[in-house]
Motif scaffolding. Structure first.
Motif, PDB file in Angstrom:
ATOM      1  N   GLU A   1      -1.740  10.471  -4.999  1.00 18.59           N
ATOM      2  CA  GLU A   1      -2.798  10.838  -5.947  1.00 18.59           C
ATOM      3  C   GLU A   1      -2.227  11.446  -7.221  1.00 18.59           C
ATOM      4  OE1 GLU A   1      -5.295  13.535  -3.671  1.00 18.59           O
ATOM      5  OE2 GLU A   1      -5.729  12.018  -2.149  1.00 18.59           O
TER       6      GLU A   1
ATOM      7  N   SER B   1       0.349   5.464  -4.588  1.00 20.04           N
ATOM      8  CA  SER B   1      -0.635   4.450  -4.219  1.00 20.04           C
ATOM      9  C   SER B   1      -1.264   3.882  -5.478  1.00 20.04           C
ATOM     10  CB  SER B   1      -1.716   5.069  -3.338  1.00 20.04           C
ATOM     11  OG  SER B   1      -2.816   4.180  -3.240  1.00 20.04           O
TER      12      SER B   1
ATOM     13  N   ASP C   1       4.149  12.941  -0.528  1.00 16.93           N
ATOM     14  CA  ASP C   1       3.030  11.999  -0.656  1.00 16.93           C
ATOM     15  C   ASP C   1       2.355  12.279  -1.996  1.00 16.93           C
ATOM     16  OD1 ASP C   1       0.731  10.545  -0.626  1.00 16.93           O
ATOM     17  OD2 ASP C   1       0.049  11.203   1.350  1.00 16.93           O
TER      18      ASP C   1
ATOM     19  N   SER D   1       0.836  -1.212   0.000  1.00 16.18           N
ATOM     20  CA  SER D   1       0.000   0.000   0.000  1.00 16.18           C
ATOM     21  C   SER D   1       0.865   1.254   0.000  1.00 16.18           C
ATOM     22  CB  SER D   1      -0.904   0.032   1.243  1.00 16.18           C
ATOM     23  OG  SER D   1      -0.141   0.307   2.400  1.00 16.18           O
ATOM     24  N   GLY D   2       0.228   2.367  -0.323  1.00 18.72           N
ATOM     25  CA  GLY D   2       0.916   3.645  -0.217  1.00 18.72           C
ATOM     26  C   GLY D   2       1.193   3.994   1.242  1.00 18.72           C
ATOM     27  N   THR D   3       0.272   3.629   2.113  1.00 20.32           N
ATOM     28  CA  THR D   3       0.451   3.885   3.545  1.00 20.32           C
ATOM     29  C   THR D   3       1.737   3.232   4.042  1.00 20.32           C
ATOM     30  OG1 THR D   3      -1.964   3.785   3.710  1.00 20.32           O
ATOM     31  CG2 THR D   3      -0.732   3.782   5.776  1.00 20.32           C
TER      32      THR D   3
ATOM     33  N   LYS E   1      -7.298   5.027  -7.491  1.00 20.14           N
ATOM     34  CA  LYS E   1      -6.252   5.953  -7.941  1.00 20.14           C
ATOM     35  C   LYS E   1      -6.147   5.954  -9.475  1.00 20.14           C
ATOM     36  CE  LYS E   1      -5.347   7.566  -3.921  1.00 20.14           C
ATOM     37  NZ  LYS E   1      -5.090   6.754  -2.791  1.00 20.14           N
TER      38      LYS E   1
ATOM     39  N   ALA F   1      -4.298   8.669   5.499  1.00 12.27           N
ATOM     40  CA  ALA F   1      -3.147   7.782   5.267  1.00 12.27           C
ATOM     41  C   ALA F   1      -1.823   8.543   5.239  1.00 12.27           C
ATOM     42  CB  ALA F   1      -3.325   7.019   3.963  1.00 12.27           C
TER      43      ALA F   1
ATOM     44  N   THR G   1      -5.714  16.516   3.449  1.00 17.09           N
ATOM     45  CA  THR G   1      -5.291  15.246   2.869  1.00 17.09           C
ATOM     46  C   THR G   1      -6.145  14.114   3.407  1.00 17.09           C
ATOM     47  OG1 THR G   1      -3.371  13.805   2.461  1.00 17.09           O
ATOM     48  CG2 THR G   1      -3.544  14.764   4.661  1.00 17.09           C
TER      49      THR G   1
HETATM   50  C1  LIG Z   1      -4.655   6.916  -1.317  1.00 19.06           C
HETATM   51  C2  LIG Z   1      -3.786   7.798  -0.519  1.00 19.06           C
HETATM   52  C3  LIG Z   1      -2.805   7.305   0.341  1.00 19.06           C
HETATM   53  C4  LIG Z   1      -2.654   5.876   0.754  1.00 19.06           C
HETATM   54  O1  LIG Z   1      -2.608   4.948  -0.178  1.00 19.06           O
HETATM   55  P1  LIG Z   1      -3.055   3.429   0.132  1.00 19.06           P
HETATM   56  O2  LIG Z   1      -2.444   2.710  -1.020  1.00 19.06           O
HETATM   57  O3  LIG Z   1      -4.546   3.418   0.100  1.00 19.06           O
HETATM   58  O4  LIG Z   1      -2.483   3.025   1.424  1.00 19.06           O
HETATM   59  C5  LIG Z   1      -1.953   8.200   0.965  1.00 19.06           C
HETATM   60  N1  LIG Z   1      -2.073   9.523   0.789  1.00 19.06           N
HETATM   61  C6  LIG Z   1      -3.027  10.043  -0.003  1.00 19.06           C
HETATM   62  C7  LIG Z   1      -3.091  11.515  -0.151  1.00 19.06           C
HETATM   63  C8  LIG Z   1      -3.931   9.202  -0.662  1.00 19.06           C
HETATM   64  O5  LIG Z   1      -4.890   9.734  -1.416  1.00 19.06           O
END
Ligand SMILES: *Cc1c(COP(=O)(O)O)cnc(C)c1O
Length: 383
Positions: free
Chosen positions: A167, A188, A164, A60-62, A193, A89, A86
């Motif tokens: 998006e 992410s 980050d 994941s992005g997190t 996305k 996450a 934001t």
């Molecule tokens: C979607 C998103 C994340 C996290 O991504 P995941 O893959 O869902 O963990 C982090 N920051 C922002 C701004 C996001 O929109």
């Protein structure tokens, strides 16, 4: 009886058709398990596209933000400055590390981190003798933050930046790709996305040694030994080879996806921009937004409707829309956290939350579907 119209989603997955080849290959080679050739290739291809030296594919992005903060030494009680406008996450990983978030307001040109609010926060931190360990700057809704002044201020204080760009894949800042501007960048591939692996993320950087460490932590921190030996705490954060195959198929069409999302934005703007009191998220002069989501603003004083009225009317026609992210400094979870505004006494992000509305923006949105959305909005606003 009226048949219900098919649902229009905010940002559904949009397959390119290439994904299947990669998935079939993974199945044919029995490479379903975590890691494998697609993971390596996806990392290489994404790093090349973004213009960075390396990338680590994650679940994941997190997870990417979490690993970046740990790499930067964020620990118990450490302050981290974060964009307030934001998705949560961006900030939860600060809590995973026991850190303390301090929130920074948006500026009107990009809706992203305000350099002047950031400057105020640094002055405050300096007075307290407690500089932040890191700054998390978000590229909201696919638009870059004004990274030059942000990086300049952070360099003055010797504080690293995590971008980050979850998006913002495909967006640019002064000719450079979003995600490549900070010390670390995060993407992410969650289902909504601009491209997706159904779920996943990527940590990118020019610091290849740091990425090696992130890769180690992300695979349970397994030491180089024949048996399972561990000297450090790790996580199960890696991406599977099948999902990386989907990502490779998606990445091949990223430029088309950006172009299409920008078209969707333009169509909304042309169809609704003439209504007094309606506005749209601006595109700052320093970059190209990927227009992940089209965000409209509704001035309640000039119009007889609020964003919530529009969300309800759209839902009544089976159309998904949603408010702008509720700023982090307004979240119950972060009650009591410090917050620095763009101008004294004026919070830009509060205003954006109050008037913003995200419209269906998928790259697969058909023209007739978009007409349906526009029709509902015009009807509510009497335009
Ligand atoms: C979607 C998103 C994340 C996290 O991504 P995941 O893959 O869902 O963990 C982090 N920051 C922002 C701004 C996001 O929109």
């Amino acid at each position: 009886m009226k048949a219900e119209k098919p649902r229009i989603y905010l940002s559904p997955p949009h397959l390119s058709g290439y994904e299947e080849e990669y998935i079939k290959q993974a199945f044919r080679d029995n490479w379903i398990a975590p890691l494998g050739p697609h993971v390596d290739a996806f990392e290489r291809e994404l790093a090349e596209y973004v213009g960075v030296k390396g990338a680590v594919a994650l679940s994941s992005g997190t997870a990417g933000i979490h690993l970046a903060l740990r790499l930067l030494g964020v620990g118990k009680g450490d302050v981290v400055f974060c964009s307030t406008l934001t998705f949560i996450a961006s900030v939860n990983p600060v809590l995973y590390q026991g850190g303390v978030p301090v929130f920074i307001d948006s500026e009107p040109a990009s809706w992203n981190m305000s350099p002047s609010a950031l400057r105020k926060a640094f002055k405050w931190a300096e007075r307290k003798g407690r500089l932040p360990k890191a700054v998390v700057a978000v590229d909201l809704y696919g638009q870059s933050a004004d990274m030059e002044p942000i990086l300049q201020i952070c360099r003055e204080y010797g504080v690293p930046v995590v971008e980050d760009a979850a998006e913002a894949l495909g967006a640019t800042y002064k000719g450079k790709k979003c995600g490549s501007l900070g010390d670390f960048g995060v993407f992410s591939f969650n289902g909504n996305k601009i491209i997706t692996t159904s779920g996943g993320g990527m940590l990118v950087s020019d610091d290849v040694k740091a990425l090696e460490k992130a890769r180690f932590w992300a695979t349970q921190a397994r030491d180089r030994a024949v048996w399972y030996q561990h000297s450090e705490m790790g996580y199960n954060y890696r991406m599977s080879n099948v999902l990386a195959g989907i990502g490779r198929g998606q990445l091949r069409v990223i430029e088309e996806r950006v172009a299409r999302r920008r078209e969707v934005f333009l169509r909304y703007q042309q169809a609704l921009g003439d209504i007094e009191g309606i506005g749209f998220m601006p595109e700052a002069s320093f970059g190209r937004s990927n227009r992940w989501l089209t965000v409209m603003t509704v001035d309640e004083e000039k119009l007889s409707a609020s964003p919530l009225d529009l969300i309800n009317a759209l839902e009544g026609e089976n159309i998904e829309s949603r408010p702008v992210w509720k700023p982090m400094h307004l979240q119950p979870l972060f009650a009591g956290c410090e917050y620095f505004t763009h101008e004294d006494g004026v919070s830009i992000s509060d205003g954006l939350f109050k008037k913003g509305l995200c419209l269906p923006s998928g790259s697969s949105l058909a023209e007739e579907e978009q007409e349906r959305v526009i029709g509902v909005i015009r009807k509510v606003l009497g335009g």
